[in-house]
Design an enzyme around this catalytic site. Structure first.
Site, short mmCIF file in Angstrom:
data_model
loop_
_atom_site.label_atom_id
_atom_site.label_comp_id
_atom_site.label_asym_id
_atom_site.label_seq_id
_atom_site.Cartn_x
_atom_site.Cartn_y
_atom_site.Cartn_z
N ARG A 1 0.28 5.43 -4.74
CA ARG A 1 -0.31 6.79 -5.15
C ARG A 1 0.25 8.02 -4.23
O ARG A 1 0.43 8.96 -4.70
CB ARG A 1 -1.87 6.55 -5.16
N SER B 1 -8.31 -5.19 4.35
CA SER B 1 -8.87 -4.82 3.12
C SER B 1 -9.34 -6.07 2.20
O SER B 1 -8.96 -6.19 1.19
CB SER B 1 -7.87 -4.08 2.54
N ARG C 1 -11.36 1.96 -9.63
CA ARG C 1 -10.58 2.89 -9.88
C ARG C 1 -10.72 3.54 -11.38
O ARG C 1 -11.35 2.82 -12.17
CB ARG C 1 -8.82 2.53 -9.60
N GLU D 1 -0.16 -13.43 12.78
CA GLU D 1 0.36 -12.06 13.44
C GLU D 1 0.26 -10.80 12.25
O GLU D 1 0.47 -11.17 11.22
CB GLU D 1 1.93 -12.37 14.00
N ARG E 1 1.55 -5.18 6.41
CA ARG E 1 0.94 -3.99 5.49
C ARG E 1 1.76 -2.57 5.84
O ARG E 1 2.22 -2.26 6.83
CB ARG E 1 -0.58 -3.62 6.18
N LEU F 1 11.37 -20.61 -3.05
CA LEU F 1 10.34 -19.83 -2.69
C LEU F 1 8.99 -19.82 -3.46
O LEU F 1 9.05 -19.92 -4.74
CB LEU F 1 10.61 -18.37 -2.79
N ASP G 1 0.70 -1.31 -0.07
CA ASP G 1 0.02 -0.18 -0.10
C ASP G 1 0.90 1.25 0.04
O ASP G 1 1.84 1.32 0.50
CB ASP G 1 -0.82 -0.21 1.14
N GLY G 2 0.45 2.28 -0.75
CA GLY G 2 1.19 3.41 -0.68
C GLY G 2 1.96 4.08 -2.01
O GLY G 2 2.31 4.88 -1.94
N HIS H 1 3.35 3.46 -9.23
CA HIS H 1 3.23 2.11 -9.74
C HIS H 1 4.32 1.34 -9.96
O HIS H 1 4.64 0.23 -9.47
CB HIS H 1 2.10 1.93 -10.34
N GLU I 1 -11.77 -4.69 -5.63
CA GLU I 1 -12.34 -3.36 -5.68
C GLU I 1 -11.44 -2.31 -6.24
O GLU I 1 -12.03 -1.30 -6.72
CB GLU I 1 -12.27 -2.94 -3.92
#
Length: 253
Positions: free
Chosen positions: A34, A207, A82, A218, A199, A142, A31-32, A48, A78
């Site tokens: 924008r 979200s 946009r 956790e 987050r 991984l 998140d972040g 982005h 969601e």
């Protein structure tokens, strides 16, 4: 926990290895992008793009840390609300990432899988996803899962519909439906539940990300915008995780 201020260097953390050791599965809500671009007077698309660079760093850092499973929340169901321009920028970056990074992922032993409604992205993107999954299918260092057009409530509802259809068809007794059976009908059915969910950006909510699977995860919320996320931030979250005692509902502190 006390997090580092937005976009500021991390303070040194003491060694804090708990009895549980490190997490097997880490979920990450990125998140972040924008806000990062806005703070610099840049177009959203560059935020982005910087976020994609952070993905590259984080995948490498997770592999180096010995994390077995990493799930990235890249595009929620969601997010389709946009603007058309932003959705186009995001899907374009996704295709670029898949094509440019697949060889690196394969070389580094990373297996890529995508969960969510991939068909909503169009045939070109769907083909790029399938090609990347196939090229990395044999890797074991991984397990990288990318959640695209994903929503946990929709995932749970789809699992419930599938079980209801079996009950209606007479192939499944209602009393046989339990938590384990519902879990087997989720998109993550062959994955361990996340031990740790991180987050970024200072927001403190899920979200609609892995709601069922995160029942005993956790949580670590970091005040850093996603494009600024570095290996040191992952180390900070892992150190915080190791300080905690996980009881899974048994006993109290």
């Amino acid at each position: 926990m006390t997090a580092a201020p937005l976009n500021q260097p991390l303070a040194a953390l003491p060694d804090a290895a708990g009895p549980q050791g490190g997490p097997l599965h880490v979920g990450l809500i990125m998140d972040g992008n924008r806000r990062w671009a806005k703070a610099r007077g840049l177009p959203r698309a560059l935020g982005h793009k910087a976020g994609v660079d952070a993905v590259r760093r984080t995948v490498q850092a997770a592999a180096d840390a010995g994390i077995g499973w990493l799930t990235l929340f890249a595009f929620s169901s969601e997010n389709w609300q946009r603007s058309a321009d932003e959705v186009r920028d995001l899907t374009g970056l996704l295709r670029i990432y898949l094509r440019r990074e697949v060889n690196t992922l394969a070389k580094n032993g990373v297996r890529l899988r995508v969960i969510g409604e991939r068909d909503r992205f169009g045939s070109e993107t769907v083909s790029a996803i399938a090609a990347a999954e196939e090229a990395t299918a044999g890797n074991t260092r991984l397990n990288l899962t990318v959640a695209l057009s994903y929503g946990a409530r929709a995932e749970i509802a789809a699992a419930a519909r599938a079980l209801a259809a079996q009950v209606a068809a007479g192939t499944l007794a209602p009393g046989a439906v339990d938590e384990a059976m519902l879990t087997r009908h989720l998109a993550t059915r062959d994955m361990p539940d996340p031990d740790l969910i991180i987050r970024t950006s200072g927001e403190q909510r899920l979200s609609n990300f892995l709601l069922w699977q995160a029942a005993y995860a956790e949580f670590v919320f970091l005040d850093v915008l996603w494009p600024d996320f570095e290996a040191a931030h992952l180390d900070q979250a892992l150190a915080e995780y190791r300080r905690r005692v996980r009881r899974f509902g048994v006993g109290s502190g």
